[in-house]
Design a protein around this motif. Sequence first.
Motif, PDB file in Angstrom:
ATOM      1  N   ASP A  51       0.809  -1.215   0.000  1.00  0.00           N
ATOM      2  CA  ASP A  51       0.000   0.000   0.000  1.00  0.00           C
ATOM      3  C   ASP A  51       0.845   1.271   0.000  1.00  0.00           C
ATOM      4  N   VAL A  52       2.173   1.135  -0.066  1.00  0.00           N
ATOM      5  CA  VAL A  52       3.062   2.285   0.038  1.00  0.00           C
ATOM      6  C   VAL A  52       3.373   2.832  -1.350  1.00  0.00           C
ATOM      7  N   ASN A  53       3.174   4.138  -1.524  1.00  0.00           N
ATOM      8  CA  ASN A  53       3.487   4.812  -2.778  1.00  0.00           C
ATOM      9  C   ASN A  53       4.744   5.658  -2.540  1.00  0.00           C
ATOM     10  N   ILE A  54       5.896   5.104  -2.868  1.00  0.00           N
ATOM     11  CA  ILE A  54       7.181   5.754  -2.597  1.00  0.00           C
ATOM     12  C   ILE A  54       7.280   7.107  -3.294  1.00  0.00           C
ATOM     13  N   ASP A  55       6.765   7.211  -4.513  1.00  0.00           N
ATOM     14  CA  ASP A  55       6.828   8.485  -5.244  1.00  0.00           C
ATOM     15  C   ASP A  55       6.046   9.576  -4.502  1.00  0.00           C
ATOM     16  N   LYS A  56       4.880   9.221  -3.983  1.00  0.00           N
ATOM     17  CA  LYS A  56       4.052  10.187  -3.240  1.00  0.00           C
ATOM     18  C   LYS A  56       4.752  10.600  -1.949  1.00  0.00           C
ATOM     19  N   ILE A  57       5.376   9.626  -1.272  1.00  0.00           N
ATOM     20  CA  ILE A  57       6.099   9.924  -0.036  1.00  0.00           C
ATOM     21  C   ILE A  57       7.254  10.878  -0.310  1.00  0.00           C
ATOM     22  N   ASN A  58       8.017  10.603  -1.353  1.00  0.00           N
ATOM     23  CA  ASN A  58       9.148  11.475  -1.686  1.00  0.00           C
ATOM     24  C   ASN A  58       8.679  12.870  -2.087  1.00  0.00           C
ATOM     25  N   GLU A  59       7.553  12.949  -2.777  1.00  0.00           N
ATOM     26  CA  GLU A  59       6.993  14.251  -3.168  1.00  0.00           C
ATOM     27  C   GLU A  59       6.626  15.063  -1.920  1.00  0.00           C
ATOM     28  N   ILE A  60       5.973  14.421  -0.971  1.00  0.00           N
ATOM     29  CA  ILE A  60       5.575  15.106   0.269  1.00  0.00           C
ATOM     30  C   ILE A  60       6.800  15.513   1.074  1.00  0.00           C
TER      31      ILE A  60
END
Length: 88
Positions: A51-60
């Motif tokens: 369920d982890v979206n690494i791209d979204k985490i890095n963006e935030i």
Amino acid sequence: MNITSVNFRGIENMYKNNKVQAKPVNNKIVDSVEISELGKQLNKLNTNKEDVNIDKINEIKTKIENGTYKVDSKDLAKKIIESMRGDK
């Protein structure tokens, strides 16, 4: 400040009373660790990476570092209420 007048005896006794001796097994001392139920649950959450979206985490992370991250308070309130209700 005079630290010689501080009584450390109570603290020292606390550690002595809570000291647990390791038990020898086959003439070897063996340590053991017990993980709490909460720790087990947190580990399950941590290892569930589908369920982890690494791209979204890095963006935030980048937005936070740059000071440009904004939170929509109404959206946040809705998500909190959904979470409390058990909705997904």
